[in-house]
Write a protein that holds these residues in place. Sequence first.
Motif, PDB file in Angstrom:
ATOM      1  N   GLY A 169       0.807  -1.214   0.000  1.00 49.58           N
ATOM      2  CA  GLY A 169       0.000   0.000   0.000  1.00 49.58           C
ATOM      3  C   GLY A 169       0.837   1.259   0.000  1.00 49.58           C
ATOM      4  N   ALA A 170       2.090   1.135   0.421  1.00 53.08           N
ATOM      5  CA  ALA A 170       2.961   2.309   0.501  1.00 53.08           C
ATOM      6  C   ALA A 170       3.203   2.931  -0.871  1.00 53.08           C
ATOM      7  N   ARG A 171       3.117   2.126  -1.926  1.00 53.62           N
ATOM      8  CA  ARG A 171       3.389   2.659  -3.268  1.00 53.62           C
ATOM      9  C   ARG A 171       2.377   3.717  -3.697  1.00 53.62           C
ATOM     10  N   LEU A 172       1.228   3.743  -3.026  1.00 51.02           N
ATOM     11  CA  LEU A 172       0.241   4.782  -3.332  1.00 51.02           C
ATOM     12  C   LEU A 172       0.766   6.162  -2.941  1.00 51.02           C
ATOM     13  N   LEU A 173       1.776   6.173  -2.084  1.00 50.50           N
ATOM     14  CA  LEU A 173       2.371   7.438  -1.668  1.00 50.50           C
ATOM     15  C   LEU A 173       3.476   7.876  -2.617  1.00 50.50           C
ATOM     16  N   GLY A 174       3.675   7.112  -3.699  1.00 46.96           N
ATOM     17  CA  GLY A 174       4.744   7.409  -4.650  1.00 46.96           C
ATOM     18  C   GLY A 174       4.787   8.841  -5.140  1.00 46.96           C
ATOM     19  N   PRO A 175       3.643   9.406  -5.592  1.00 46.47           N
ATOM     20  CA  PRO A 175       3.672  10.797  -6.079  1.00 46.47           C
ATOM     21  C   PRO A 175       4.173  11.789  -5.035  1.00 46.47           C
ATOM     22  N   LEU A 176       3.808  11.556  -3.780  1.00 47.44           N
ATOM     23  CA  LEU A 176       4.264  12.452  -2.713  1.00 47.44           C
ATOM     24  C   LEU A 176       5.771  12.385  -2.564  1.00 47.44           C
ATOM     25  N   PHE A 177       6.314  11.155  -2.681  1.00 46.71           N
ATOM     26  CA  PHE A 177       7.737  10.985  -2.457  1.00 46.71           C
ATOM     27  C   PHE A 177       8.555  11.111  -3.744  1.00 46.71           C
ATOM     28  N   SER A 178       7.933  11.682  -4.794  1.00 42.80           N
ATOM     29  CA  SER A 178       8.711  11.990  -5.985  1.00 42.80           C
ATOM     30  C   SER A 178       9.557  13.237  -5.740  1.00 42.80           C
ATOM     31  N   LYS A 179       9.285  13.923  -4.641  1.00 46.11           N
ATOM     32  CA  LYS A 179      10.062  15.104  -4.268  1.00 46.11           C
ATOM     33  C   LYS A 179      11.136  14.719  -3.256  1.00 46.11           C
ATOM     34  N   ARG A 180      12.328  15.236  -3.464  1.00 42.43           N
ATOM     35  CA  ARG A 180      13.449  14.881  -2.606  1.00 42.43           C
ATOM     36  C   ARG A 180      13.201  15.272  -1.156  1.00 42.43           C
ATOM     37  N   VAL A 181      12.503  16.396  -0.938  1.00 40.84           N
ATOM     38  CA  VAL A 181      12.270  16.849   0.440  1.00 40.84           C
ATOM     39  C   VAL A 181      11.435  15.838   1.212  1.00 40.84           C
ATOM     40  N   SER A 182      10.523  15.128   0.526  1.00 38.34           N
ATOM     41  CA  SER A 182       9.706  14.126   1.200  1.00 38.34           C
ATOM     42  C   SER A 182      10.567  12.974   1.695  1.00 38.34           C
ATOM     43  N   TRP A 183      11.558  12.585   0.862  1.00 37.94           N
ATOM     44  CA  TRP A 183      12.472  11.525   1.269  1.00 37.94           C
ATOM     45  C   TRP A 183      13.313  11.974   2.463  1.00 37.94           C
ATOM     46  N   ARG A 184      13.715  13.232   2.450  1.00 37.28           N
ATOM     47  CA  ARG A 184      14.502  13.745   3.566  1.00 37.28           C
ATOM     48  C   ARG A 184      13.702  13.678   4.863  1.00 37.28           C
TER      49      ARG A 184
END
Length: 205
Positions: A169-184
């Motif tokens: 289910g985490a892959r649904l958050l993919g668009p959000l984590f397309s930004k580097r700041v989200s990964w940070r």
Amino acid sequence: MTLAFPVLAAGFGLGLSLIVAIGAQNAFVLRQGIRREHVLPIVLICALSDAVLILLGISGIGFVIERFPVALTVIRFAGAAFLIGYGLLAARRAFTAGSLEVTPGGERLSLRTAILTVLALTWLNPHVYLDTVLLLGSIANSHGDDRRWLFGVGAVLASVVWFAVLGFGARLLGPLFSKRVSWRILDAAIAVTMLALGIRLLLVP
């Protein structure tokens, strides 16, 4: 079947309550799910590990661990060292530019590293033995010889459902984590969580 369902439901509810919490293992599964890296083997390892621990607890090994607390002491310090080390790595990822891209060229864990990491996060966590083996095993055995295994099946089902939902289910958050700041932010949260858990293991007996 009518009498069996309440026992299954009780096992499912307790199992879910013990694993649905912010922790090192869940944080790792979430991160790998968002990155879509080795999700199936990670989910399988988490669910199978929980199943083994639940079965051990129901079989009575919890009483053995309870009589030899030195085993939990060794696990506690080994787990603390691993959590702190992994937390520091997550903190470095949060502050290192270019290492958190959600692209094929970004930093990617090998299958071997992912498997070893999730195994360590699972089996070096002393709370797993306290919660899953001792607590859940004791409650399961309180249902008697006939129904303790039904309780265990419910707990195992809870583990399978949770890790499958968390990982895939985490892959649904993919668009959000397309930004580097989200990964940070995610890696910073993972770092804080793991460092806090590691320090807590060292300070709390």
